[in-house]
Motif scaffolding. Structure first.
Motif, PDB file in Angstrom:
ATOM      1  N   ASP A   1      35.284  44.868  34.819  1.00 56.95           N
ATOM      2  CA  ASP A   1      34.930  43.888  35.835  1.00 56.95           C
ATOM      3  C   ASP A   1      35.978  42.658  35.365  1.00 56.95           C
ATOM      4  O   ASP A   1      35.982  41.809  36.474  1.00 56.95           O
ATOM      5  CB  ASP A   1      33.586  43.605  35.909  1.00 56.95           C
ATOM      6  N   PHE A   2      36.700  42.828  34.485  1.00 56.11           N
ATOM      7  CA  PHE A   2      37.332  41.311  34.075  1.00 56.11           C
ATOM      8  C   PHE A   2      38.472  41.235  35.355  1.00 56.11           C
ATOM      9  O   PHE A   2      39.355  42.235  35.619  1.00 56.11           O
ATOM     10  CB  PHE A   2      38.155  41.518  32.944  1.00 56.11           C
ATOM     11  N   LYS A   3      38.612  40.002  35.847  1.00 56.59           N
ATOM     12  CA  LYS A   3      39.625  39.519  36.644  1.00 56.59           C
ATOM     13  C   LYS A   3      40.412  38.487  35.985  1.00 56.59           C
ATOM     14  O   LYS A   3      40.585  37.462  35.911  1.00 56.59           O
ATOM     15  CB  LYS A   3      38.997  38.858  37.941  1.00 56.59           C
ATOM     16  N   PRO A   4      41.899  39.027  35.764  1.00 58.17           N
ATOM     17  CA  PRO A   4      42.676  38.321  34.783  1.00 58.17           C
ATOM     18  C   PRO A   4      43.194  37.052  35.685  1.00 58.17           C
ATOM     19  O   PRO A   4      43.359  36.009  34.998  1.00 58.17           O
ATOM     20  CB  PRO A   4      43.789  39.356  34.725  1.00 58.17           C
ATOM     21  N   LEU A   5      43.256  37.256  36.742  1.00 59.46           N
ATOM     22  CA  LEU A   5      44.022  36.238  37.622  1.00 59.46           C
ATOM     23  C   LEU A   5      42.926  35.699  38.538  1.00 59.46           C
ATOM     24  O   LEU A   5      43.607  34.997  39.852  1.00 59.46           O
ATOM     25  CB  LEU A   5      45.273  36.631  38.204  1.00 59.46           C
ATOM     26  N   ALA A   6      41.768  35.661  38.371  1.00 58.78           N
ATOM     27  CA  ALA A   6      40.614  35.090  39.240  1.00 58.78           C
ATOM     28  C   ALA A   6      40.905  33.436  39.422  1.00 58.78           C
ATOM     29  O   ALA A   6      41.209  32.913  38.204  1.00 58.78           O
ATOM     30  CB  ALA A   6      39.524  35.423  38.810  1.00 58.78           C
ATOM     31  N   MET A   7      40.831  32.988  40.699  1.00 54.08           N
ATOM     32  CA  MET A   7      40.702  31.481  40.717  1.00 54.08           C
ATOM     33  C   MET A   7      39.882  30.897  40.145  1.00 54.08           C
ATOM     34  O   MET A   7      38.748  31.238  40.479  1.00 54.08           O
ATOM     35  CB  MET A   7      41.189  31.049  42.032  1.00 54.08           C
TER      36      MET A   7
ATOM     37  N   GLN B   1      40.236  41.352  45.319  1.00 58.28           N
ATOM     38  CA  GLN B   1      40.976  40.659  46.380  1.00 58.28           C
ATOM     39  C   GLN B   1      40.030  40.304  47.598  1.00 58.28           C
ATOM     40  O   GLN B   1      40.420  39.405  48.181  1.00 58.28           O
ATOM     41  CB  GLN B   1      42.045  41.047  46.363  1.00 58.28           C
ATOM     42  N   GLU B   2      38.989  40.996  47.599  1.00 57.29           N
ATOM     43  CA  GLU B   2      38.417  41.158  49.072  1.00 57.29           C
ATOM     44  C   GLU B   2      37.295  39.672  48.992  1.00 57.29           C
ATOM     45  O   GLU B   2      36.623  39.626  47.968  1.00 57.29           O
ATOM     46  CB  GLU B   2      37.387  42.203  48.945  1.00 57.29           C
ATOM     47  N   SER B   3      37.383  39.014  49.767  1.00 55.42           N
ATOM     48  CA  SER B   3      36.716  37.776  49.917  1.00 55.42           C
ATOM     49  C   SER B   3      34.998  38.059  50.494  1.00 55.42           C
ATOM     50  O   SER B   3      34.108  37.287  50.172  1.00 55.42           O
ATOM     51  CB  SER B   3      37.235  36.591  50.655  1.00 55.42           C
ATOM     52  N   ASP B   4      34.880  38.967  51.451  1.00 54.48           N
ATOM     53  CA  ASP B   4      33.643  39.399  51.817  1.00 54.48           C
ATOM     54  C   ASP B   4      32.736  40.199  50.655  1.00 54.48           C
ATOM     55  O   ASP B   4      33.390  41.300  50.109  1.00 54.48           O
ATOM     56  CB  ASP B   4      33.891  40.317  53.020  1.00 54.48           C
TER      57      ASP B   4
ATOM     58  N   LEU C   1      33.786  48.406  47.996  1.00 55.19           N
ATOM     59  CA  LEU C   1      35.126  48.691  47.172  1.00 55.19           C
ATOM     60  C   LEU C   1      35.190  48.855  45.738  1.00 55.19           C
ATOM     61  O   LEU C   1      35.608  49.701  45.102  1.00 55.19           O
ATOM     62  CB  LEU C   1      36.378  47.740  47.616  1.00 55.19           C
ATOM     63  N   HIS C   2      34.287  48.029  45.212  1.00 56.88           N
ATOM     64  CA  HIS C   2      34.018  48.129  43.817  1.00 56.88           C
ATOM     65  C   HIS C   2      33.346  49.510  43.343  1.00 56.88           C
ATOM     66  O   HIS C   2      33.899  50.087  42.492  1.00 56.88           O
ATOM     67  CB  HIS C   2      33.409  47.042  43.236  1.00 56.88           C
ATOM     68  N   ARG C   3      32.407  49.745  44.312  1.00 53.73           N
ATOM     69  CA  ARG C   3      31.592  51.065  44.037  1.00 53.73           C
ATOM     70  C   ARG C   3      32.419  52.180  43.988  1.00 53.73           C
ATOM     71  O   ARG C   3      32.479  53.069  43.068  1.00 53.73           O
ATOM     72  CB  ARG C   3      30.177  50.945  44.834  1.00 53.73           C
TER      73      ARG C   3
END
Length: 845
Positions: A674-680, A735-738, A745-747
Motif C-alpha cells: 500500500d505504499f504510495k511513493p509519490l503521494a502528495m 490515483q483515484e480521488s473518489d 480498484l484496490h481490492r
C-alpha cells in the motif's frame, strides 16, 4: 534510522480464543544456538520470562526475570563470577534484589550480573531469580537476553556458553498488559477479516507476468514447445543466452520431438519504441514468428527473459509447454529498485549473498545496498588495513583491549561464531560483484560514518597501540578517535565511543584508503564503482563537542558549531569520492541541517543541494512524514526507504512470538504493497522535486538475524511487494480521488497480487529452489453459525487443520470449506515442499 529507544504504548488484550502457536519454540531455538557456542559445560542453566508489564499512560516499563539454576554437583559461589548476555535497547542497571548488581559492560548491548557483598551463593540444584527492569515496555521477544555465558574471576578469559537457555513466551495477562494503541495483539479473527479484503481468483484470472508489466496485449492462439527453443542471440548477450538455455533445460529436453523444428527464441538489443529506460523490453510470442525479446540494453533483455519465465508452467506440470500469444512492452517505474542487506550486525556467508542476488534478479530488483560495516562488525578485507578484519570482523569474549569486539546480538563468547565473526575476502567480494553484474544488479557498498563506526574506530585504535608499542613509524596515520575527547553522548544502540573524529587528518587518510581499495576491487571485477554509500545516520548529539582536535579545526576553519563541522566533514568525504569518479550517497542526515535542539525538525541543508548527493530517506515517523519530499524539492536525489513501509526487520505485528523489532512500525505484506511513493502531502512534491525521486528500497537490518532462515522469513514475501511497487506503474487505486472507487480498484489489484503470489510466484520458488524459508502467515479463523471459517492472505497455499490437540502436518485434513467439528481447531498453511507456517487456533463451542 534504528531508534530502538522510542516510547511505545499498546492495548490491553488477552485472548482466550484465537491465540497463536509459536512457529519455532523460543526455548528450542535459543538452546540450539547456545549449544553450538559452548566451549565447555556451563555451571548453570537459565530461564527468562517477562514478569509483568507496568503500564503508565502511553508508556511504562517491563519487569523481567532471569532464573539461574546451579547444576547438580556445581554450586554457585558467593563471589567471583559473572553472568554475561546481550540485550537490545538497554536495561535499568544498578543494584538488584538479592545482593546482585546488573552492569553494562561496554557501550552497546553487553550486560552482566555479578554478586555483590552479602550474596550467599547458590547450592547445587537450587534456583535463583534475578529480577530486573527494562526502562520501556518490552513488547517483542527481540528484547529478550541472548547469547548468555558464564565467567569466573579466577579465569577471566575463559567463558562458558550456557547451552540450556530457554526464553518463555509471554502468555499471562500481566505479561501482555498494554495501553490502548497500535501495539494491540492480533487475533485469528483479526487476521480473517484482514484476509477477506481480497477475493480468491481462478488460475485463468491471474496476472500472467510479475511484477505487473506496463502494457500487455494477448492474442487468441497458443505456441506449443515440444522441445527447448533455439536461442538466437545478438552481440553482447552471452549471459542472457546462457540464462535462456538454462531456463528451458529445466522444463524441456534439448532434442525432444525430432519431427518438429524448435521454436526460435530471438534475443537482441535494439530500441524499444517509446521507452527510454535501459531496462525496457518488448516480448512477443506468436505462432508465426516464435518468441522475440528486444531490450534497450542487455539488462532489458534479461528482464524480458524473466517475464518469459513467468509464463512457463510450474515445474511439476508436464511438457509440452503451451505459451499464450501475446505482446508485452514493459519498463520499470523507477530506475532505482533496491534492497539493503546488512551483514555487519550479524554476518552472512557469501552463499547467502549470492542467493539474495538470485531472488532480486527474479523479481527485477536492480540495486544491492550492501551494508558491510557498522559498530558491530567490519566485513570486507581492505588492503593495508588488516586490523579491520582481524579485529573489526571478530566478536567474542575477552578482557583485553584491542583483541576483538565484544559479543553482540547473541553472538556469544566464541570468536569463531559464524554470525558474530566473519568477513569477505577480496576474492569473495569480486565474485559477488561479478555475480551481481551478470544479473544486472549494481552493488552499492556502504561504509558507515561518522557514527556507527565502532568496529573501524576500535580496529584503528588497536593498530595505533600495536605500532606504538613496537616503535613503528606512522602509528597514528589511520587513527579515527581523539584520545583527549571528553564529549558526552550516547547512540540509540548505547555506544559512547563509536564516532569518527572530523578534527583528525588521519580520519580522511583512512577514508581515502578505504574508498581507493574498494574502487580498485570494483575495477578488478570489471564493474566500476559509480557511488558509495557513506553513512551519515544517527550521529549522537554531543559528539565532537569536547574534542580538542575538533575544536582546533573549528577555530582554524572559522566554524561556529558542530553542524558546521558536519558540513566540513562531508565536504571532505565528497571530495574523496569525486577524486575517484564517484558521487556521494548516504542516509538522509547527510543532506540535513542538524539542529542544536535534539528532536527538532530537520531541514534540507542548502550547502550540498548542487553536489549530486543521493539521499536515502528512512524517517517518515510523525513530524517527518514529508521530509523526503522537502529534500527532493531542495534539489537532492532521493531513494525512498521509509521505516513504516520498507523496513523488513520490523515485525509483522505486535504478537510476542512474531520475529522482528518494532521501534518504528509493524510491517505486514499489505503495508508494503500500500505504499504510495509519490503521494502528495501537505508540503507537496513539486514537479522538479518529483524528478529527483530515484526510486525505492527495502531495508533489512540484521540485529535479530542469526541464520539464513530468519533472513528469508523477514525478507520474503514482503520483498515481492517491494518489487511490484518499484517496477509497476502507479496503480489506478493510488490515483483515484473518489474513496469508494479507490477501494474497489484496490481490492481488484490486491486480489490479483496475493493470488499470483500464492498460486504461482511462491510455488515456483518452492519447486525451482526449495531453499527459501519465506514467512507463511497464520490462517485467519472465525466462528460463524457454529462453523469455523478459514482463509489465508495468499490464496493457493494448502490449508490443513486438526481437532485432536496436535499441530497440523502435511498428513492433516485439508481445509475444503467450513469446519463443523467442535473443540479446539488448529490450522496452518503449507508450501509446495510441505513446510508449515504459523499455526492459528480457535475454539468452536
Amino acid at each position: 534510522m534504528r531508534e530502538t529507544m522510542k516510547k511505545i504504548s499498546i492495548a490491553a488484550l488477552i485472548i482466550a480464543i484465537g491465540a497463536w502457536t509459536p512457529f519455532v519454540p523460543a526455548a528450542q531455538a535459543a538452546a540450539t544456538e547456545a549449544s553450538a557456542e559452548a566451549t565447555a559445560a556451563a555451571p548453570v542453566k537459565l530461564r527468562w520470562e517477562i514478569v509483568r508489564n507496568e503500564v503508565a499512560g502511553q508508556g511504562g516499563r517491563t519487569k523481567a526475570r532471569l532464573s539461574v539454576t546451579a547444576l547438580r554437583g556445581q554450586p554457585l559461589p558467593a563471589k567471583g563470577w559473572s553472568l554475561y548476555f546481550n540485550c537490545m535497547d538497554g536495561l535499568v542497571t544498578g543494584a538488584l534484589p538479592g545482593n546482585l548488581v546488573l552492569e553494562q559492560v561496554v557501550g552497546g548491548s553487553l550486560f552482566r550480573v555479578r554478586p555483590a557483598a552479602g550474596f550467599k551463593g547458590l547450592p547445587a540444584g537450587r534456583s535463583l531469580n534475578i529480577d530486573y527492569y527494562y526502562p520501556n515496555l518490552a513488547i517483542k521477544m527481540a528484547r529478550a537476553p541472548v547469547g548468555p555465558y558464564f565467567v569466573f574471576d579466577a579465569a577471566p578469559d575463559v567463558a562458558y556458553a550456557i547451552a540450556d537457555f530457554q526464553q518463555q513466551l509471554p502468555t499471562r495477562a500481566e505479561q501482555l498488559k498494554r495501553p490502548a494503541d497500535k501495539h494491540a495483539l492480533v487475533t485469528t479473527q483479526d487476521v480473517f477479516h484482514r484476509n477477506a479484503r481480497a477475493d480468491v481468483l481462478p488460475a485463468s484470472a491471474l496476472p500472467p507476468i510479475f511484477p505487473t508489466p506496463l502494457e500487455l496485449r494477448t492474442g487468441a492462439g497458443r505456441v506449443q514447445l515440444a522441445r527447448a527453443p533455439q536461442v538466437i542471440a545478438g552481440p553482447g548477450l552471452q549471459n542472457e543466452t546462457a540464462a535462456a538455455r538454462a531456463l528451458f533445460a529445466r522444463y524441456l529436453p534439448q532434442q525432444g520431438d525430432a519431427n518438429r523444428a524448435p521454436v526460435p527464441l530471438r534475443l537482441r538489443i535494439a530500441a524499444v519504441g517509446g521507452q527510454s529506460s535501459p531496462e525496457a523490453y518488448e516480448l512477443t510470442i506468436n505462432s508465426d514468428d516464435g518468441i522475440n525479446i528486444t531490450g534497450n540494453t542487455a539488462a532489458g533483455v534479461a528482464r524480458g527473459l524473466q517475464s518469459l519465465h513467468d509464463l512457463l508452467p510450474l515445474p511439476s506440470q508436464a511438457a509440452p509447454i503451451d505459451l499464450p500469444e501475446l505482446e508485452v512492452t514493459d519498463a520499470p517505474r523507477f530506475a532505482y529498485r533496491g534492497f539493503q542487506l546488512d551483514v555487519a550486525r550479524n554476518f552472512q556467508p557469501k552463499a547467502v549473498v549470492l542467493k539474495t542476488l538470485d531472488l532480486m534478479a527474479a523479481y527485477k530488483l536492480n540495486k544491492l545496498h550492501f551494508h558491510i560495516t557498522d559498530d558491530e562488525g567490519w566485513r570486507l578485507e581492505i588492503a593495508g588495513l588488516p586490523e579491520l578484519t582481524t579485529i573489526g570482523a571478530v566478536r567474542g569474549h575477552s578482557t583485553k583491549e584491542g583483541v576483538r569486539l565484544p559479543p553482540t546480538y547473541g553472538s556469544g563468547p566464541r570468536a569463531d561464531d559464524p554470525h558474530g565473526s566473519g568477513y569477505y575476502t577480496r576474492a569473495d567480494y569480486i565474485e559477488i560483484l561479478r555475480y551481481a553484474a551478470a544479473r544486472h544488479i549494481e552493488v552499492i557498498p556502504e561504509i558507515e560514518m561518522p557514527g556507527h563506526a565502532r568496529a573501524a574506530v576500535k580496529a584503528m585504535e588497536a593498530r595505533y597501540h600495536r605500532m606504538q608499542a613496537a616503535g613503528e613509524q606512522g602509528a597514528a596515520k589511520y587513527l579515527l578517535n581523539d584520545f583527549d575527547d571528553r564529549s558526552v553522548y550516547k547512540s540509540p544502540q548505547e555506544y559512547t565511543d563509536h564516532v569518527i573524529n572530523p578534527g583528525l587528518e588521519s580520519s580522511y587518510v583512512f577514508i581515502e584508503q578505504v574508498v581507493a581499495q574498494i574502487a580498485a576491487l570494483h575495477r578488478e571485477a570489471g564493474v566500476p564503482l559509480k557511488t558509495m554509500h557513506m553513512g551519515g545516520d544517527e550521529l549522537p548529539h554531543g559528539a565532537w563537542e569536547q574534542s580538542p582536535v575538533s575544536r582546533a579545526l573549528m577555530q582554524k576553519e572559522k566554524l561556529t558549531s558542530t553542524a558546521d563541522l558536519w558540513d566540513y566533514f562531508y565536504n571532505r568525504v565528497d571530495g574523496i569520492l569525486r577524486k575517484h569518479g564517484m558521487f556521494a550517497s548516504g542516509w538522509e542526515e547527510m543532506g540535513a541541517r542538524r539542529s542544536a535542539q535534539e528532536g527538532a525538525q530537520q531541514l534540507p541543508n542548502p550547502r550540498f543541494t548542487q553536489r549530486g548527493f543521493s539521499l536515502y530517506v528512512w524517517n517518515n515517523t510523525p513530524g517527518n512524514e514529508d521530509f523526503a519530499y522537502r529534500l527532493a524539492n531542495a534539489g537532492y536525489d532521493i531513494v525512498l526507504a521509509p521505516v513504516t513501509n520498507m523496513y523488513l526487520d520490523m515485525a509483522a505485528n505486535g504478537n510476542p512470538e512474531e520475529p522482528g523489532v518494532n521501534w518504528g512500525a509493524y510491517v505486514e505484506l499489505d503495508t508494503v504493497y500500500d505504499f504510495k511513493p509519490l503521494a502528495m502531502t501537505s508540503a507537496g512534491l513539486t514537479e522538479a522535486g518529483r524528478r529527483h525521486i530515484r526510486g525505492i528500497e527495502a531495508t533489512l537490518f540484521s540485529e535479530t538475524i542469526r541464520d539464513a532462515s530468519r533472513l528469508d522469513y523477514l525478507m520474503m514475501p514482503r520483498l515481492l511487494a517491494v518489487a511490484e511497487r518499484a517496477w509497476a506503474a502507479d496503480p489506478a487505486w493510488a490515483q483515484e480521488s473518489d474513496a469508494t472507487r479507490a477501494a474497489a480498484l484496490h481490492r481488484a489489484a490486491w486480489s490479483g497480487f496475493v493470488n499470483v503470489l500464492g498460486q504461482r510466484v511462491l510455488p515456483r520458488l518452492d519447486l525451482e529452489r526449495g531453499d527459501v524459508a519465506y514467512r507463511i502467515a497464520p490462517p485467519g479463523m472465525v466462528v460463524e453459525g457454529g462453523k469455523v471459517l478459514v482463509n489465508h492472505v495468499l490464496p493457493g497455499l494448502t490449508l490443513r487443520y486438526t481437532t485432536d490437540g496436535t499441530l497440523p502436518t502435511v498428513q492433516s485434513k485439508p481445509v475444503t470449506g467450513p469446519i463443523t467439528a467442535k473443540g479446539v481447531i488448529q490450522a496452518a498453511a503449507f508450501d509446495r515442499t510441505g513446510r508449515a507456517g504459523l499455526v492459528a487456533r480457535i475454539v468452536n463451542r
